[in-house]
Scaffold this active site. Structure first.
Site, PDB file in Angstrom:
ATOM      1  N   HIS A 161      -7.433  -2.344   5.825  1.00  0.00           N
ATOM      2  CA  HIS A 161      -6.579  -1.319   6.435  1.00  0.00           C
ATOM      3  C   HIS A 161      -7.230   0.056   6.250  1.00  0.00           C
ATOM      4  O   HIS A 161      -6.555   1.061   6.067  1.00  0.00           O
ATOM      5  CB  HIS A 161      -5.192  -1.368   5.789  1.00  0.00           C
TER       6      HIS A 161
ATOM      7  N   HIS B  44       1.108   3.977   2.210  1.00  0.00           N
ATOM      8  CA  HIS B  44       1.502   4.723   3.402  1.00  0.00           C
ATOM      9  C   HIS B  44       2.982   5.102   3.285  1.00  0.00           C
ATOM     10  O   HIS B  44       3.805   4.312   2.802  1.00  0.00           O
ATOM     11  CB  HIS B  44       1.305   3.871   4.657  1.00  0.00           C
TER      12      HIS B  44
ATOM     13  N   ASP C  39       0.076  -4.145   5.941  1.00  0.00           N
ATOM     14  CA  ASP C  39      -0.620  -3.582   7.100  1.00  0.00           C
ATOM     15  C   ASP C  39      -2.079  -4.008   7.061  1.00  0.00           C
ATOM     16  O   ASP C  39      -2.770  -3.812   6.050  1.00  0.00           O
ATOM     17  CB  ASP C  39      -0.538  -2.060   7.079  1.00  0.00           C
TER      18      ASP C  39
ATOM     19  N   HIS D 208       6.902  -5.088  11.426  1.00  0.00           N
ATOM     20  CA  HIS D 208       6.211  -3.787  11.514  1.00  0.00           C
ATOM     21  C   HIS D 208       5.736  -3.597  12.948  1.00  0.00           C
ATOM     22  O   HIS D 208       4.561  -3.376  13.233  1.00  0.00           O
ATOM     23  CB  HIS D 208       5.041  -3.753  10.534  1.00  0.00           C
TER      24      HIS D 208
ATOM     25  N   ASP E  16       5.512   5.216   5.263  1.00  0.00           N
ATOM     26  CA  ASP E  16       6.573   4.396   5.852  1.00  0.00           C
ATOM     27  C   ASP E  16       6.861   3.121   5.052  1.00  0.00           C
ATOM     28  O   ASP E  16       7.848   2.443   5.312  1.00  0.00           O
ATOM     29  CB  ASP E  16       6.246   4.053   7.311  1.00  0.00           C
ATOM     30  N   HIS E  17       6.019   2.819   4.070  1.00  0.00           N
ATOM     31  CA  HIS E  17       6.243   1.636   3.235  1.00  0.00           C
ATOM     32  C   HIS E  17       6.882   1.978   1.890  1.00  0.00           C
ATOM     33  O   HIS E  17       7.211   1.073   1.117  1.00  0.00           O
ATOM     34  CB  HIS E  17       4.927   0.892   3.004  1.00  0.00           C
TER      35      HIS E  17
ATOM     36  N   HIS F  14       0.875  -1.176   0.000  1.00  0.00           N
ATOM     37  CA  HIS F  14       0.000   0.000   0.000  1.00  0.00           C
ATOM     38  C   HIS F  14       0.907   1.219   0.000  1.00  0.00           C
ATOM     39  O   HIS F  14       2.141   1.090  -0.051  1.00  0.00           O
ATOM     40  CB  HIS F  14      -0.963  -0.013   1.190  1.00  0.00           C
TER      41      HIS F  14
END
Length: 347
Positions: free
Chosen positions: A199, A104, A222, A297, A106-107, A102
């Site tokens: 999510h 986000h 996530d 994570h 932080d990914h 996805h």
């Protein structure tokens, strides 16, 4: 006492030549290291980042690499992930692509260094393939735009033989999600399947299943506890699953609120409704019939292993297989010739 003093004096006097020798030895060892080449035929998953957006010195952002035979992919690339790949003896220039779960931040916020390393460490003449659900095009376009000027510097400085002008950046390879879990990659015995995970409000959000020569790995991305993950990952040998310890995060919320940090306290409240707890992950792995569950994570940050029992709670009682709290540098190997899962450290 005088002998000890003389020894220290000699070490200090020889600091420059000894330091030079140590540096040269380290360079010889590290530049010759090639973890990928030394892996036996089978499925392998390495943890190049087990952290979250919360600061943790020992954990990079979410990052996994998967090897199947002669193919290698990265799943998500958080900040510090590319650095850890190099420290683990993995050359990003050898990657066959990136799979994003996805979008986000932080990914994806390690994408820039990974694109650069894929390009110049492999003298690649084509951009890094980036697979993801619809919307990945905008993500890749943004990184390409941000690094376009730097790309021209690299080619101008190092030349076409090292930094071919056609090889910088990344190429988006989007796929459509449906009720069925689509196969997003199939080659040389490897099948990669994407599956939806909950999510919300993040949509799309997916996990991936890798099947190769009778061995299988799932990576959750996530997600809250997911019946779809349990279904698609049924029979998987190993599941890498995200984990957020609800009680610890609730304690963080209370402390932040008591200190007058209401915005941060609200975030600690909000994140509990779209992540899975260690107990949730254990129940899902049990339902899927996995041999091993690896938690990643990790939220909140865990500065040392002494905190692992508090983080896990009663999760070990909910899963019959082996449960591992993931750490950066871990490698799990599933040889095609058997049914074992071997674990070792690369950092």
């Amino acid at each position: 006492m005088a002998v000890v003093a003389l020894a220290f004096a000699a070490l200090f006097a020889l600091q420059k030549p000894i330091g030079t020798w140590l540096f040269q030895r380290a360079m010889e060892q590290n530049t010759a290291r090639d973890t990928f080449a030394g892996l036996e035929d089978g499925l392998h998953v390495g943890l190049c980042g087990t952290g979250s957006p919360m600061a943790n010195l020992d954990r990079a952002g979410p990052c996994n690499f998967v090897v199947a035979g002669k193919l290698m992919f990265v799943v998500d690339i958080g900040e510090g992930g590319s650095r850890n790949l190099n420290l683990m003896g993995i050359n990003p220039g050898q990657l066959d692509g990136v799979l994003l779960t996805h979008f986000h931040s932080d990914h994806i916020d390690g994408m820039g260094p990974l694109m650069l390393n894929h390009w110049v460490r492999g003298t690649n003449t084509a951009p890094l393939p980036v697979y993801g659900p619809s919307g990945v095009e905008a993500i890749v376009d943004g990184f390409n735009a941000a690094y376009a000027t730097d790309d021209t510097y690299r080619t101008a400085h190092h030349g076409e033989d090292v930094a071919p002008s056609s090889g910088g950046g990344a190429q988006a390879l989007p796929f459509e999600m449906s009720e069925d879990s689509p196969m997003v990659f199939e080659r040389d015995g490897l099948k990669v399947t994407a599956f939806k995970v909950p999510h919300d409000p993040v949509d799309p959000a997916v996990g991936y299943r890798f099947d190769y020569k009778g061995r299988s790995i799932c990576i959750s991305g996530d997600t809250k506890k997911s019946a779809n993950l349990e279904s698609v990952c049924r029979g998987a040998n190993l599941i890498v699953h995200e984990a957020l310890q609800m009680e610890m995060v609730s304690d963080m919320q209370d402390i932040l609120s008591a200190n007058g940090n209401d915005s941060a306290a609200k975030i600690m409240l909000d994140i509990r409704d779209y992540h899975a707890s260690p107990q949730d992950a254990a129940e899902s792995a049990q339902a899927a019939g996995a041999q091993m569950l690896v938690l990643s994570h990790l939220v909140p940050p865990l500065p040392n292993a002494y905190l692992y029992p508090a983080f896990l709670g009663d999760a070990p009682d909910r899963f019959d297989g082996k449960l591992v709290v993931g750490e950066d540098g871990m490698l799990f190997s599933l040889p095609s010739s058997g049914d074992t899962i071997e674990q070792r450290e690369l950092m």
